[in-house]
Design an enzyme around this catalytic site. Structure first.
Site, PDB file in Angstrom:
ATOM      1  N   LYS A  13       0.823  -1.218   0.000  1.00 31.89           N
ATOM      2  CA  LYS A  13       0.000   0.000   0.000  1.00 31.89           C
ATOM      3  C   LYS A  13       0.854   1.265   0.000  1.00 31.89           C
ATOM      4  O   LYS A  13       0.571   2.208  -0.722  1.00 31.89           O
ATOM      5  CB  LYS A  13      -0.932   0.022   1.226  1.00 31.89           C
ATOM      6  CG  LYS A  13      -1.930  -1.126   1.266  1.00 31.89           C
ATOM      7  CD  LYS A  13      -2.968  -0.933   2.349  1.00 31.89           C
ATOM      8  CE  LYS A  13      -2.417  -0.963   3.761  1.00 31.89           C
ATOM      9  NZ  LYS A  13      -1.782  -2.235   4.155  1.00 31.89           N
ATOM     10  N   ARG A  88     -10.010   0.921   8.708  1.00 36.05           N
ATOM     11  CA  ARG A  88      -9.534  -0.438   8.917  1.00 36.05           C
ATOM     12  C   ARG A  88     -10.634  -1.333   9.450  1.00 36.05           C
ATOM     13  O   ARG A  88     -10.370  -2.464   9.840  1.00 36.05           O
ATOM     14  CB  ARG A  88      -8.409  -0.391   9.949  1.00 36.05           C
ATOM     15  CG  ARG A  88      -7.073  -0.926   9.426  1.00 36.05           C
ATOM     16  CD  ARG A  88      -6.095  -0.714  10.537  1.00 36.05           C
ATOM     17  NE  ARG A  88      -4.857  -1.382  10.389  1.00 36.05           N
ATOM     18  CZ  ARG A  88      -3.749  -0.829   9.895  1.00 36.05           C
ATOM     19  NH1 ARG A  88      -3.789   0.380   9.418  1.00 36.05           N
ATOM     20  NH2 ARG A  88      -2.629  -1.496   9.873  1.00 36.05           N
ATOM     21  N   ARG A 125      11.526  -6.848   4.731  1.00 37.80           N
ATOM     22  CA  ARG A 125      11.612  -5.404   5.011  1.00 37.80           C
ATOM     23  C   ARG A 125      12.400  -5.182   6.300  1.00 37.80           C
ATOM     24  O   ARG A 125      13.260  -4.305   6.368  1.00 37.80           O
ATOM     25  CB  ARG A 125      10.187  -4.848   5.143  1.00 37.80           C
ATOM     26  CG  ARG A 125      10.099  -3.389   5.533  1.00 37.80           C
ATOM     27  CD  ARG A 125       8.736  -2.818   5.225  1.00 37.80           C
ATOM     28  NE  ARG A 125       7.714  -3.185   6.211  1.00 37.80           N
ATOM     29  CZ  ARG A 125       6.411  -2.958   6.062  1.00 37.80           C
ATOM     30  NH1 ARG A 125       5.968  -2.385   4.956  1.00 37.80           N
ATOM     31  NH2 ARG A 125       5.548  -3.286   6.986  1.00 37.80           N
ATOM     32  N   ARG A 137      10.891  -1.506  12.190  1.00 35.64           N
ATOM     33  CA  ARG A 137       9.604  -1.406  12.868  1.00 35.64           C
ATOM     34  C   ARG A 137       9.474  -2.543  13.873  1.00 35.64           C
ATOM     35  O   ARG A 137       9.686  -3.698  13.531  1.00 35.64           O
ATOM     36  CB  ARG A 137       8.470  -1.498  11.835  1.00 35.64           C
ATOM     37  CG  ARG A 137       8.237  -0.211  11.096  1.00 35.64           C
ATOM     38  CD  ARG A 137       7.184  -0.380  10.028  1.00 35.64           C
ATOM     39  NE  ARG A 137       5.899  -0.861  10.532  1.00 35.64           N
ATOM     40  CZ  ARG A 137       4.777  -0.826   9.833  1.00 35.64           C
ATOM     41  NH1 ARG A 137       4.772  -0.338   8.618  1.00 35.64           N
ATOM     42  NH2 ARG A 137       3.656  -1.283  10.342  1.00 35.64           N
ATOM     43  N   ARG A 148      -1.132  -8.856  13.485  1.00 34.88           N
ATOM     44  CA  ARG A 148      -1.599  -7.841  12.523  1.00 34.88           C
ATOM     45  C   ARG A 148      -2.452  -8.486  11.432  1.00 34.88           C
ATOM     46  O   ARG A 148      -3.456  -7.921  11.009  1.00 34.88           O
ATOM     47  CB  ARG A 148      -0.384  -7.128  11.906  1.00 34.88           C
ATOM     48  CG  ARG A 148       0.353  -6.254  12.918  1.00 34.88           C
ATOM     49  CD  ARG A 148       1.734  -5.859  12.433  1.00 34.88           C
ATOM     50  NE  ARG A 148       1.698  -4.955  11.310  1.00 34.88           N
ATOM     51  CZ  ARG A 148       2.744  -4.744  10.503  1.00 34.88           C
ATOM     52  NH1 ARG A 148       3.884  -5.378  10.717  1.00 34.88           N
ATOM     53  NH2 ARG A 148       2.643  -3.900   9.510  1.00 34.88           N
TER      54      ARG A 148
HETATM   55  P1  AMP Z   1       0.301   0.338   9.470  1.00 36.80           P
HETATM   56  O1  AMP Z   1       1.549   1.117   9.239  1.00 36.80           O
HETATM   57  O2  AMP Z   1      -0.859   0.795   8.635  1.00 36.80           O
HETATM   58  O3  AMP Z   1       0.527  -1.153   9.382  1.00 36.80           O
HETATM   59  O4  AMP Z   1      -0.148   0.633  10.971  1.00 36.80           O
HETATM   60  C1  AMP Z   1       0.691   0.328  12.063  1.00 36.80           C
HETATM   61  C2  AMP Z   1      -0.128   0.246  13.335  1.00 36.80           C
HETATM   62  O5  AMP Z   1      -0.762   1.504  13.601  1.00 36.80           O
HETATM   63  C3  AMP Z   1      -1.277  -0.760  13.305  1.00 36.80           C
HETATM   64  O6  AMP Z   1      -0.861  -2.085  13.572  1.00 36.80           O
HETATM   65  C4  AMP Z   1      -2.183  -0.194  14.409  1.00 36.80           C
HETATM   66  O7  AMP Z   1      -1.662  -0.462  15.691  1.00 36.80           O
HETATM   67  C5  AMP Z   1      -2.057   1.309  14.174  1.00 36.80           C
HETATM   68  N1  AMP Z   1      -3.077   1.795  13.220  1.00 36.80           N
HETATM   69  C6  AMP Z   1      -2.852   2.370  11.994  1.00 36.80           C
HETATM   70  N2  AMP Z   1      -4.003   2.691  11.396  1.00 36.80           N
HETATM   71  C7  AMP Z   1      -4.990   2.309  12.241  1.00 36.80           C
HETATM   72  C8  AMP Z   1      -6.416   2.354  12.191  1.00 36.80           C
HETATM   73  N3  AMP Z   1      -7.057   2.850  11.112  1.00 36.80           N
HETATM   74  N4  AMP Z   1      -7.111   1.872  13.248  1.00 36.80           N
HETATM   75  C9  AMP Z   1      -6.487   1.375  14.322  1.00 36.80           C
HETATM   76  N5  AMP Z   1      -5.153   1.287  14.449  1.00 36.80           N
HETATM   77  C10 AMP Z   1      -4.394   1.753  13.415  1.00 36.80           C
END
Ligand code: AMP
Length: 201
Positions: A13, A88, A125, A137, A148
Site C-alpha cells: 500500500k 480499517r 523489510r 519497525r 496484525r
Molecule cells: P500500518 O503502518 O498501517 O501497518 O499501521 C501500524 C499500526 O498503527 C497498526 O498495527 C495499528 O496499531 C495502528 N493503526 C494504523 N491505522 C490504524 C487504524 N485505522 N485503526 C487502528 N489502528 C491503526
C-alpha cells in the site's frame, strides 16, 4: 481524487500510495506513519499508543478518528487524498462517510496478496532495515505480524463487501510486478475521473 487503499500489512500500500499521490497531486495519508511519528516524538498520544502499536493490535477508534479528522482538515487534503491504513474496519468506514458527507470517496483499491507472500515481504523489510541500519519497525516480526494479519482478517476484510455494495471497490492482484500494479490502479482511478483532466502539481 479521494482514494482509499486496502490490503494486508505488506501488500504494498505504501509504495503504491506514493505513486498515486504523485499522479493525482494529492497527499498520501498513512495513519501508521502518523502514529509512528507520534510515538517517536513521545507526545502524550504517542506514549499512550506505543504498546498497542508494538503489539500489532489496533488503536481505539476514538483515538484514530481524532487523528484522521485533524489530518483531513489540513489544507493539502482539500483537493483530495490517498488514505493508507484507514479505514480499517466497517465502523471506521461509516465514521469516514459521515465526516466526508457529500465529498464522497471516488475509489477504493484493494491489493490482494497471499498471506505467505506478505509474511515474507515484511520479514524481508525488517532484514533490509537491519542491514542498512535504518529504523526497524517493532511490529515487523513474525509473531507480531500474525497478530496484525489476524486484525486484518477480522476487522478489515469485511470492508471489501462494504465498499463493493457502494460500487467503489477495485480488486487488484498485488502480487504482479510493482509497475503493473501501479498501472492497474491508475486505470481504475482514471475511470472515476470521468474525463476530468488530472491536475498537475
Ligand atoms: P500500518 O503502518 O498501517 O501497518 O499501521 C501500524 C499500526 O498503527 C497498526 O498495527 C495499528 O496499531 C495502528 N493503526 C494504523 N491505522 C490504524 C487504524 N485505522 N485503526 C487502528 N489502528 C491503526
Amino acid at each position: 481524487m479521494r482514494l482509499v487503499l486496502l490490503g494486508a500489512p505488506g501488500a504494498g500500500k505504501g509504495t503504491q500510495a506514493d505513486a498515486i499521490s504523485k499522479r493525482y497531486c494529492v497527499p498520501h495519508l498513512s495513519t501508521g506513519d502518523i502514529l509512528r511519528a507520534e510515538v517517536r516524538s513521545e507526545t502524550k498520544l504517542g506514549l499512550a499508543i506505543r504498546s498497542t502499536i508494538d503489539s500489532g493490535k489496533l488503536v481505539p477508534d476514538d483515538v484514530i478518528a481524532d487523528v484522521v479528522a485533524q489530518r483531513l482538515l489540513q489544507g493539502d487534503a482539500a483537493r483530495g487524498f490517498i488514505l493508507d491504513g484507514f479505514p480499517r474496519s466497517v465502523p471506521q468506514a461509516r465514521w469516514l462517510d459521515g465526516l466526508l458527507s457529500d465529498d464522497r470517496i471516488d475509489a477504493v483499491v484493494e491489493l490482494v496478496v497471499d498471506e505467505a507472500v506478505v509474511l515474507a515481504r515484511v520479514i524481508n523489510r525488517a532484514r533490509l532495515a537491519r542491514e542498512n541500519a535504518t529504523d526497524v519497525r517493532k511490529d515487523d516480526d513474525v509473531e507480531t505480524m500474525r497478530v496484525r494479519l489476524e486484525a486484518y482478517k477480522v476487522a478489515t476484510l469485511p470492508l471489501s463487501a462494504y465498499y463493493e455494495r457502494q460500487g467503489l471497490l477495485h480488486r487488484i492482484d498485488g502480487m504482479m510486478a510493482v509497475d503493473r500494479v501501479t498501472a492497474e490502479i491508475f486505470k481504475a482511478a482514471d475511470a472515476t475521473m470521468r474525463g476530468r483532466p488530472v491536475d498537475a502539481c
